[in-house]
Write an enzyme that holds these catalytic residues in place. Structure first.
Site, PDB file in Angstrom:
ATOM      1  N   ASP A  15       0.842  -1.206   0.000  1.00  0.00           N
ATOM      2  CA  ASP A  15       0.000   0.000   0.000  1.00  0.00           C
ATOM      3  C   ASP A  15       0.873   1.250   0.000  1.00  0.00           C
ATOM      4  O   ASP A  15       0.555   2.250  -0.651  1.00  0.00           O
ATOM      5  CB  ASP A  15      -0.909  -0.017   1.245  1.00  0.00           C
ATOM      6  CG  ASP A  15      -2.203   0.745   1.039  1.00  0.00           C
ATOM      7  OD1 ASP A  15      -2.300   1.499   0.054  1.00  0.00           O
ATOM      8  OD2 ASP A  15      -3.111   0.603   1.867  1.00  0.00           O
ATOM      9  N   CYS A 239      -3.548   5.613  -1.954  1.00  0.00           N
ATOM     10  CA  CYS A 239      -4.210   4.787  -2.947  1.00  0.00           C
ATOM     11  C   CYS A 239      -4.275   5.582  -4.242  1.00  0.00           C
ATOM     12  O   CYS A 239      -4.762   6.712  -4.228  1.00  0.00           O
ATOM     13  CB  CYS A 239      -5.608   4.384  -2.496  1.00  0.00           C
ATOM     14  SG  CYS A 239      -6.468   3.403  -3.742  1.00  0.00           S
TER      15      CYS A 239
HETATM   16  P1  HMG Z   1      -9.254  -3.810 -16.962  1.00  0.00           P
HETATM   17  O1  HMG Z   1      -8.466  -2.904 -17.841  1.00  0.00           O
HETATM   18  O2  HMG Z   1     -10.667  -3.467 -16.719  1.00  0.00           O
HETATM   19  O3  HMG Z   1      -9.301  -5.325 -17.379  1.00  0.00           O
HETATM   20  O4  HMG Z   1      -8.471  -3.919 -15.570  1.00  0.00           O
HETATM   21  P2  HMG Z   1      -8.598  -6.273 -18.393  1.00  0.00           P
HETATM   22  O5  HMG Z   1      -8.976  -7.646 -17.924  1.00  0.00           O
HETATM   23  O6  HMG Z   1      -8.986  -5.849 -19.769  1.00  0.00           O
HETATM   24  O7  HMG Z   1      -7.032  -6.100 -18.200  1.00  0.00           O
HETATM   25  C1  HMG Z   1      -6.284  -5.051 -18.750  1.00  0.00           C
HETATM   26  C2  HMG Z   1      -4.865  -5.513 -19.017  1.00  0.00           C
HETATM   27  O8  HMG Z   1      -4.268  -5.927 -17.781  1.00  0.00           O
HETATM   28  C3  HMG Z   1      -4.773  -6.718 -19.937  1.00  0.00           C
HETATM   29  O9  HMG Z   1      -3.532  -6.618 -20.607  1.00  0.00           O
HETATM   30  C4  HMG Z   1      -4.714  -7.878 -18.962  1.00  0.00           C
HETATM   31  O10 HMG Z   1      -4.076  -9.005 -19.501  1.00  0.00           O
HETATM   32  C5  HMG Z   1      -3.872  -7.299 -17.859  1.00  0.00           C
HETATM   33  P3  HMG Z   1      -3.446  -6.121 -22.120  1.00  0.00           P
HETATM   34  O11 HMG Z   1      -4.176  -7.173 -22.901  1.00  0.00           O
HETATM   35  O12 HMG Z   1      -4.150  -4.798 -22.171  1.00  0.00           O
HETATM   36  O13 HMG Z   1      -1.970  -6.056 -22.392  1.00  0.00           O
HETATM   37  N1  HMG Z   1      -4.147  -7.895 -16.541  1.00  0.00           N
HETATM   38  C6  HMG Z   1      -3.193  -8.246 -15.691  1.00  0.00           C
HETATM   39  N2  HMG Z   1      -1.850  -8.176 -15.760  1.00  0.00           N
HETATM   40  C7  HMG Z   1      -1.162  -8.612 -14.683  1.00  0.00           C
HETATM   41  N3  HMG Z   1      -1.761  -9.071 -13.540  1.00  0.00           N
HETATM   42  C8  HMG Z   1      -3.097  -9.141 -13.459  1.00  0.00           C
HETATM   43  C9  HMG Z   1      -3.863  -8.715 -14.553  1.00  0.00           C
HETATM   44  N4  HMG Z   1      -5.194  -8.663 -14.772  1.00  0.00           N
HETATM   45  C10 HMG Z   1      -5.353  -8.159 -16.008  1.00  0.00           C
HETATM   46  N5  HMG Z   1      -3.663  -9.602 -12.337  1.00  0.00           N
HETATM   47  C11 HMG Z   1      -7.963  -4.826 -13.408  1.00  0.00           C
HETATM   48  C12 HMG Z   1      -9.028  -4.621 -14.469  1.00  0.00           C
HETATM   49  C13 HMG Z   1      -8.662  -5.364 -12.185  1.00  0.00           C
HETATM   50  C14 HMG Z   1      -6.930  -5.830 -13.936  1.00  0.00           C
HETATM   51  C15 HMG Z   1      -7.284  -3.452 -13.119  1.00  0.00           C
HETATM   52  O14 HMG Z   1      -8.285  -2.532 -12.855  1.00  0.00           O
HETATM   53  C16 HMG Z   1      -6.321  -3.493 -11.985  1.00  0.00           C
HETATM   54  O15 HMG Z   1      -5.289  -4.154 -12.034  1.00  0.00           O
HETATM   55  N6  HMG Z   1      -6.617  -2.725 -10.910  1.00  0.00           N
HETATM   56  C17 HMG Z   1      -5.774  -2.681  -9.741  1.00  0.00           C
HETATM   57  C18 HMG Z   1      -5.995  -1.411  -8.990  1.00  0.00           C
HETATM   58  C19 HMG Z   1      -5.121  -1.361  -7.764  1.00  0.00           C
HETATM   59  O16 HMG Z   1      -4.162  -2.086  -7.632  1.00  0.00           O
HETATM   60  N7  HMG Z   1      -5.482  -0.452  -6.842  1.00  0.00           N
HETATM   61  C20 HMG Z   1      -4.738  -0.256  -5.650  1.00  0.00           C
HETATM   62  C21 HMG Z   1      -4.906  -1.382  -4.685  1.00  0.00           C
HETATM   63  S1  HMG Z   1      -6.459  -1.328  -3.797  1.00  0.00           S
HETATM   64  C22 HMG Z   1      -6.112  -0.377  -2.405  1.00  0.00           C
HETATM   65  O17 HMG Z   1      -5.072   0.220  -2.322  1.00  0.00           O
HETATM   66  C23 HMG Z   1      -7.127  -0.358  -1.302  1.00  0.00           C
HETATM   67  C24 HMG Z   1      -6.660  -1.164  -0.059  1.00  0.00           C
HETATM   68  O18 HMG Z   1      -5.417  -0.676   0.423  1.00  0.00           O
HETATM   69  C25 HMG Z   1      -7.718  -1.036   1.034  1.00  0.00           C
HETATM   70  C26 HMG Z   1      -8.147   0.407   1.285  1.00  0.00           C
HETATM   71  O19 HMG Z   1      -7.318   1.211   1.748  1.00  0.00           O
HETATM   72  O20 HMG Z   1      -9.327   0.693   0.989  1.00  0.00           O
HETATM   73  C27 HMG Z   1      -6.487  -2.641  -0.403  1.00  0.00           C
HETATM   74 MG    MG Z   2      -5.175   1.010   1.729  1.00  0.00          MG
END
Ligand code: HMG
Ligand code: MG
Length: 300
Positions: A15, A239
């Site tokens: 994070d 975030c």
């Molecule tokens: P998308 O663009 O809607 O979906 O992303 P997609 O399925 O079309 O994927 C896009 C591209 O990513 C594709 O590649 C996939 O293959 C690839 P391309 O064909 O364009 O070259 N892909 C991946 N690559 C590696 N690892 C994977 C993966 N999945 C797809 N796992 C998606 C949807 C969910 C993938 C995207 O929105 C995403 O990765 N989001 C992550 C956001 C994130 O990390 N946010 C921060 C963490 S959450 C947080 O901090 C909150 C927390 O701390 C709690 C709090 O404080 O509230 C936990």
């Molecule tokens: Mg967090």
């Protein structure tokens, strides 16, 4: 009655570093995690196997996981948004992952490009596959105390998402204050609502400290018996999809308060400072932890 012991989940390497603009070499992340292990942290969230296009800071997740030295007694989970992430985490040798849903539709869309219902479907498949791989799954519920886009969130919505994550197989649910708006006045209603769906021992609290109320909220939650808290060394964190979010509650500040209350965490404060001291010059700005700043000013 306060709990006699609590579990601290260190989230700085994930994070914290996901939100730092500087791209660190993976060797620095590995060293940081090894120093955190040496400080006795029982759980360290080491990386996120998310899309590198969405969060480039986590693109080296596999190298980080493969580089760290695992201390016996410490668990090393990573965040996964889907089955691709789960398979990547498994291939990198992890046995723990975390899935992350939200209590707000707008935040869910911004963060993972899915509605809450769509994300829960995805996570059901992740949990099924994790069971086959004998991997442990933790669940997060973001925006549990407020959303940057929707404002107030009803505690019943938090409880519904938390209950859904538990029912699909998550062993623990981190009720998360994504943007650091939570305060002690909210704790009773949110914790009681979540308790209608999740047993007390499976509830964790994940606070960001944007408004300086995180420790006060922890104290309130301790009085409700919550015994697992997320924090990040030095107060690193934020975030990328939550405008205005600052660091997580600082691990040093949390440990200092727990030590003062006589609550066991197993974390060595002096060794923890070493981890933050290693990281501060690499991220290019002062770390916000109050305890860290005081200790540094005092030369300890
Ligand atoms: P998308 O663009 O809607 O979906 O992303 P997609 O399925 O079309 O994927 C896009 C591209 O990513 C594709 O590649 C996939 O293959 C690839 P391309 O064909 O364009 O070259 N892909 C991946 N690559 C590696 N690892 C994977 C993966 N999945 C797809 N796992 C998606 C949807 C969910 C993938 C995207 O929105 C995403 O990765 N989001 C992550 C956001 C994130 O990390 N946010 C921060 C963490 S959450 C947080 O901090 C909150 C927390 O701390 C709690 C709090 O404080 O509230 C936990
Ligand atoms: Mg967090």
């Amino acid at each position: 009655m306060l709990p006699a012991a609590v579990t601290i989940v260190e989230v700085g390497p994930r994070d914290g570093l996901q939100n730092e603009p500087l791209r660190l070499p993976h060797q620095d992340k590995v060293r940081f995690i090894d120093l955190l292990s040496a400080a006795g942290l029982p759980v360290i969230e080491v990386a996120a196997f998310v899309s590198p296009r969405w969060v480039p800071q986590m693109a080296d997740a596999a190298e980080v996981c493969q580089g760290i030295t695992r201390r016996s007694g410490t668990r090393y989970p990573a965040l996964v948004p889907n089955e691709t992430g789960l398979e990547r985490a498994h291939a990198a040798g992890l046995s723990d992952v975390a899935i992350f849903a939200a209590a707000s539709e707008a935040f869910s869309r911004k963060n993972i490009n899915q509605s809450i219902a769509e994300s829960l479907e995805t996570y059901r498949r992740v949990c099924t596959r994790a069971r086959e791989l004998d991997m442990r799954v933790r669940g997060y519920v973001s925006t549990a105390f407020g959303c940057p886009f929707e404002g107030t969130i009803a505690p019943s919505r938090v409880a519904d998402v938390a209950g859904a994550l538990l029912d699909m197989g998550a062993f623990e649910i981190a009720i998360s204050d994504t943007i650091g708006v939570a305060h002690p006045g909210q704790m009773p209603a949110v914790i009681e609502a979540v308790l209608s769906r999740v047993p007390l021992q499976a509830i964790a609290l994940h606070l960001h400290d944007t408004r300086g109320t995180a420790l006060a909220s922890v104290l309130s939650a301790l009085h409700h018996g919550v015994a697992t808290y997320d924090a990040s060394a030095g107060g690193l964190g934020g975030c990328p999809y939550a405008p205005g979010a600052t660091g997580n509650l600082a691990t040093e500040d949390l440990v200092y308060m727990l030590d003062g209350l006589g609550i066991e965490s197993g974390v060595d404060l002096g060794a923890l400072l070493e981890a933050s001291r290693f990281m501060e010059p690499r991220i290019g700005h002062p770390l916000p932890s109050r305890y860290y700043r005081a200790a540094t000013a005092a030369g300890s």
